[in-house]
Design a protein around this motif. Structure first.
Motif, PDB file in Angstrom:
ATOM      1  N   VAL A 182      63.229 -49.091  82.928  1.00 16.88           N
ATOM      2  CA  VAL A 182      63.673 -47.989  82.080  1.00 16.88           C
ATOM      3  C   VAL A 182      64.895 -48.412  81.272  1.00 16.88           C
ATOM      4  CG1 VAL A 182      64.478 -45.593  82.033  1.00 16.88           C
ATOM      5  CG2 VAL A 182      62.886 -46.319  83.815  1.00 16.88           C
ATOM      6  N   ILE A 183      64.900 -48.032  80.004  1.00 13.51           N
ATOM      7  CA  ILE A 183      66.086 -48.182  79.150  1.00 13.51           C
ATOM      8  C   ILE A 183      66.367 -46.829  78.526  1.00 13.51           C
ATOM      9  CG2 ILE A 183      67.102 -49.295  77.131  1.00 13.51           C
ATOM     10  CD1 ILE A 183      65.156 -51.635  77.590  1.00 13.51           C
ATOM     11  N   VAL A 184      67.605 -46.384  78.621  1.00 12.72           N
ATOM     12  CA  VAL A 184      68.050 -45.141  77.991  1.00 12.72           C
ATOM     13  C   VAL A 184      69.290 -45.470  77.183  1.00 12.72           C
ATOM     14  CG1 VAL A 184      68.896 -42.793  78.369  1.00 12.72           C
ATOM     15  CG2 VAL A 184      67.185 -43.751  79.923  1.00 12.72           C
ATOM     16  N   GLY A 185      69.294 -45.121  75.900  1.00 11.53           N
ATOM     17  CA  GLY A 185      70.471 -45.401  75.085  1.00 11.53           C
ATOM     18  C   GLY A 185      70.239 -45.126  73.618  1.00 11.53           C
ATOM     19  N   GLU A 186      71.181 -45.585  72.806  1.00  8.58           N
ATOM     20  CA  GLU A 186      71.132 -45.395  71.361  1.00  8.58           C
ATOM     21  C   GLU A 186      71.316 -46.733  70.667  1.00  8.58           C
ATOM     22  OE1 GLU A 186      73.897 -42.451  69.984  1.00  8.58           O
ATOM     23  OE2 GLU A 186      73.463 -41.111  71.645  1.00  8.58           O
ATOM     24  N   GLY A 187      70.673 -46.899  69.525  1.00 10.56           N
ATOM     25  CA  GLY A 187      70.910 -48.041  68.652  1.00 10.56           C
ATOM     26  C   GLY A 187      70.529 -49.386  69.229  1.00 10.56           C
ATOM     27  N   TYR A 188      69.356 -49.532  69.781  1.00 10.63           N
ATOM     28  CA  TYR A 188      68.931 -50.823  70.299  1.00 10.63           C
ATOM     29  C   TYR A 188      67.492 -51.124  69.858  1.00 10.63           C
ATOM     30  CZ  TYR A 188      66.546 -48.062  73.897  1.00 10.63           C
ATOM     31  OH  TYR A 188      65.753 -47.163  74.562  1.00 10.63           O
ATOM     32  N   GLY A 189      67.152 -52.382  69.869  1.00 14.59           N
ATOM     33  CA  GLY A 189      65.784 -52.820  69.608  1.00 14.59           C
ATOM     34  C   GLY A 189      65.226 -53.402  70.885  1.00 14.59           C
ATOM     35  N   PHE A 190      63.927 -53.606  70.925  1.00 14.45           N
ATOM     36  CA  PHE A 190      63.350 -54.163  72.139  1.00 14.45           C
ATOM     37  C   PHE A 190      62.060 -54.913  71.852  1.00 14.45           C
ATOM     38  CE2 PHE A 190      61.549 -49.964  71.656  1.00 14.45           C
ATOM     39  CZ  PHE A 190      60.221 -50.109  72.023  1.00 14.45           C
TER      40      PHE A 190
END
Length: 111
Positions: free
Chosen positions: A77-85
């Protein structure tokens, strides 16, 4: 159906609490094998983000631990703002959604 966060009315997001987004690169990989898993995961994401609105790490931990317990291990899980993956995941086991307009949540199962 493709929705971009900049084209969504913020009032609409608040009234529905969450918006699951399909993006062009993800296509139908967004759908879980079973619709009830998808629905339960989305509800869990909303609950975690509401409970830990100021702490994305705790929200991600809550989502991961619950998914591992209910649907077997290896959920990420990734939770956040302003990221790419860029990730590898099991087919049809990825959820990408936004909460409150700016907080992105990615849940996927690894082999």
């Amino acid at each position: 159906m493709s929705i971009h966060p900049s084209n969504i009315d913020p009032c609409d997001i608040r009234s529905h609490k969450f918006t699951a987004l399909l993006s062009e690169p993800l296509g139908n990989k967004m759908l879980y094998k079973l619709p009830e898993i998808k629905t339960e995961c989305m509800e869990l994401c909303v609950t975690a983000c509401e409970k830990f609105s100021q702490n994305n790490e705790n929200a991600a931990r809550m989502i991961k631990e619950t998914m591992d317990k209910k649907f077997g291990p290896t959920w990420q899980v990734i939770v956040g703002e302003g990221y790419g993956f860029f990730i590898e995941h099991q087919v049809k086991s990825l959820l990408y959604m936004f909460f409150g307009g700016t907080t992105a949540i990615i849940v996927w199962k690894c082999a």
